[in-house]
Write a protein that holds these residues in place. Structure first.
Motif, PDB file in Angstrom:
ATOM      1  N   VAL A 189      37.027  42.274  53.703  1.00  0.00           N
ATOM      2  CA  VAL A 189      36.417  42.272  52.382  1.00  0.00           C
ATOM      3  C   VAL A 189      35.268  43.261  52.368  1.00  0.00           C
ATOM      4  O   VAL A 189      34.432  43.261  53.265  1.00  0.00           O
ATOM      5  CB  VAL A 189      35.907  40.862  52.030  1.00  0.00           C
ATOM      6  N   LYS A 228      36.129  38.122  45.927  1.00  0.00           N
ATOM      7  CA  LYS A 228      36.776  38.539  47.171  1.00  0.00           C
ATOM      8  C   LYS A 228      36.351  37.667  48.356  1.00  0.00           C
ATOM      9  O   LYS A 228      37.194  37.240  49.144  1.00  0.00           O
ATOM     10  CB  LYS A 228      36.507  40.023  47.456  1.00  0.00           C
ATOM     11  N   LEU A 248      40.174  43.982  50.844  1.00  0.00           N
ATOM     12  CA  LEU A 248      39.930  43.449  49.500  1.00  0.00           C
ATOM     13  C   LEU A 248      38.659  44.111  49.003  1.00  0.00           C
ATOM     14  O   LEU A 248      37.606  43.981  49.625  1.00  0.00           O
ATOM     15  CB  LEU A 248      39.704  41.948  49.549  1.00  0.00           C
TER      16      LEU A 248
END
Lengths: 329, 317
Positions: A212, A48, A40
């Motif tokens: 992330v 995120k 992400l």
């Protein structure tokens, strides 16, 4: 296609603690297959980390409003009871954090924290848990593992701490590993080592990783697929190669252009995306990126674009995606 | 660890020297002739000089200090002017009484302070928190002696549940572990516990709130720990500071209980100090202050050592 391990459907998270509600996540759809690694990507405040934390329900529940669906390994996460939730966290899905020094309890040794996590989820003796902790430390390639089990978090270097954090997260053999900017706080050389370690462990344990980061370079190293987030929405999702070579959302294009790579000449300016992200307490009615977009038209400012499938597995939320292909050149 | 303790013990030597110098100097800083209270008003010059020599006041200050310190190290704190008894015996008996009272008060204060502090820290900004904060502010601000008198009026005079003064039945000052004696401790101990309770409650509340705001608490939840499991971690994180505050409070109670001991006629060091001051009994005053100061220094040492053992982040090397 196999049953997905993670399925987020129309997930929204709104923080209600402040004077105005803050819409941090605004309808995220995302699936992860078993054994898949998805990154992400987005800048600070793109939602995120909030998305990631919601998968473990770590956002403060009294100060947030959540809707949509989160399914992990067949569990309806948002409807788990307190004890079910505690049994799910760490055993089915676990998490590693950006700054392990802050995310580990400072007054417990690393060994004790791993043993505690194992004993919390499984009926094993402390001696067996200890042996498993040692084995984990060796698997994440911590040198002199037995001695390091007795160390406190502050006694180790950043890279070693992150390895210990990974060992802790894998202690109960979860199916899903959530990684919240795991390399951001590390030195550049250590970053690569940790990323490679994650990729090896992913194969070894058959993990799915949701990763992330705001660093596309790091994401390319490990991710099968990437999803780009902006203002709480996934604006573009595709396999990693497509995102880097043929992005179709103006924001993704801007992100890729604003990377500093080796070819940057002295005196040459780094390209940036003009403007700043929108106020999440006061989102515009249309596309949240319209104000910063070089292609924005009137339609962009009135209604938010829906997700549009361009090719197999490539989705983009943009009215002007037909014109973006040309803009990349 | 042993090396650390050894070094820490060595550090206390100059502190103790300094403290004893101050104790010694008190006699000479305070206005008036220390002999005035012993001598009759019409004493002859001859008698005054004899007494001066007897107490050693005719020598130079460094000489007097050295002599006094030398005797003190050997356990001889001189003779009380008022009673003619050895100061060391008087002080030690009183110190035993005070220590018992202060320890009980600290335990009460610590238990309730931690209880209020944890509840307030966990339920921050709720009505429980506000109530606990209010109680701790009252605890810190209310004058001790006034609270003591109110408690005596209510529980001794009105209700007649507990004795008002003294350390034992019939004014006896020897100690036995029975209800007769313990009941004498209840009111002074409660009165005394109020300040440490307030201070510990506020410290623990701030600690708990700070710990709960740290990211590792999210990390613990992410590992599947339930509230009880997280609580154990919060306690272990809060313990070093809470215990340090408790130790310091015990130190203050040992020295600072003059008013309470006077209100309750508790035969402790505070009571002794009060008497020594009013009778201008300088050797007794010096000795008591010295013993109390040494207690405080040793207590600080103990707190430091315990804190180091509990908190791995404190440098031991």
């Amino acid at each position: 296609m196999t049953e997905p391990l993670v399925e987020l459907r129309d997930l929204t998270v709104t923080f209600t603690g402040g004077p105005k509600p803050v819409a941090a996540v605004n309808g995220v759809d995302l699936t992860l297959a078993p054994g898949e690694t998805v990154a992400l990507i987005g800048e600070s405040g793109s939602g995120k980390s909030v998305t990631l934390r919601q998968i473990l329900r770590l956002n403060p529940e009294r100060r947030s409003r959540v809707s949509g669906q989160v399914r992990v390994a067949g569990l309806d996460v948002l409807r788990l009871s307190g004890t079910e939730l505690a049994a799910y966290r760490g055993a089915v899905a676990s998490m590693i954090f950006q700054e392990p020094l802050l995310a580990l309890d400072p007054v417990y040794t690393l060994g004790d924290q791993i043993v505690e996590a194992i004993c919390r989820h499984e009926a094993v003796s402390r001696e067996d848990a200890r042996r498993r902790a040692l084995d984990l430390f060796e698997r994440v390639r911590i040198p002199s593992a037995a001695r390091r089990l007795e160390a406190y978090p502050h006694e180790m270097s950043g890279g070693m701490r992150q390895r210990a954090m990974i060992a802790l997260a894998l202690a109960c053999r979860p199916k899903l590993l959530l990684a919240d900017e795991p390399t951001t706080a590390l030195d550049a050389t250590v970053q690569i080592q940790v990323l490679l370690l994650l990729r090896d462990l992913q194969r070894e344990f058959g993990l799915s990783i949701l990763f992330v980061t705001h660093d596309i370079g790091a994401a390319v190293e490990v991710a099968d697929r990437m999803a780009v987030m902006y203002a709480g929405r996934i604006v573009e999702a595709a396999d990693a190669r497509t995102i880097v070579r043929a992005p179709r959302h103006p924001y993704t294009i801007g992100l890729l252009k604003s990377r500093a790579h080796g070819a940057l000449q002295k005196g040459q300016r780094l390209e940036t995306i003009p403007g700043s992200p929108p106020d999440l307490a006061n989102l515009p009615p249309g596309c949240a990126f319209a104000d910063r977009c070089f292609l924005a038209a009137d339609a962009c400012r009135t209604t938010p674009p829906a997700a549009e499938g361009l090719a197999a597995g490539h989705q983009v939320r943009c009215f002007r995606s037909a014109d973006t292909a040309a803009a990349l050149a | 660890m042993l090396a650390y303790i050894g070094r820490r013990v060595v550090y206390t030597v100059p502190i103790m020297l300094g403290v004893s110098l101050v104790c010694f100097a008190l006699v000479h800083i305070s206005p008036g002739d220390p002999l005035v209270s012993v001598l009759p008003a019409d004493a002859s010059e001859q008698l005054r000089l004899t007494m001066m020599r007897l107490y050693g006041f005719d020598r130079s200050y460094p000489e007097q200090f050295g002599l006094w310190l030398w005797r003190a190290v050997q356990g001889d704190l001189g003779t009380s002017i008022a009673t003619g008894r050895a100061v060391a015996t008087e002080v030690l008996r009183a110190a035993g009484n005070t220590l018992r009272l202060a320890a009980l008060a600290t335990v009460i204060g610590f238990v309730f302070g931690c209880l209020f502090g944890f509840v307030a820290g966990y339920f921050r900004d709720s009505w429980v928190d506000k109530l606990a904060s209010l109680l701790s502010v009252i605890g810190v601000s209310v004058p001790h002696y006034w609270l003591g008198m109110v408690l005596v009026i209510v529980f001794s005079s009105q209700l007649g549940w507990l004795p008002a003064t003294g350390a034992g039945p019939g004014g006896s000052s020897s100690w036995v572990w029975d209800w007769e004696h313990v009941s004498h401790m209840v009111l002074p101990a409660i009165t005394m516990s109020v300040i440490p309770m307030g201070i510990i409650a506020r410290t623990v509340r701030a600690l708990v709130a700070e710990i709960l705001a740290q990211e590792f608490v999210i990390g613990l939840k992410a590992r599947g720990l339930n509230e009880v499991g997280v609580f154990a971690h919060v306690v272990k994180n809060a313990a070093p500071t809470a215990l340090a505050v408790m130790g310091l409070q015990l130190g203050y109670l040992l020295g600072g209980s003059i008013l309470i001991e006077t209100v309750f006629s508790w035969p402790g060091t505070g009571f002794l100090l009060n008497a020594a001051i009013f009778q201008r009994d300088l050797p007794l005053l010096q000795g008591t202050i010295l013993v109390l100061a040494m207690f405080f220094v040793l207590l600080n040492l103990a707190v430091d050592v315990v804190q180091t053992m509990l908190d791995p982040r404190i440098e031991r090397g």
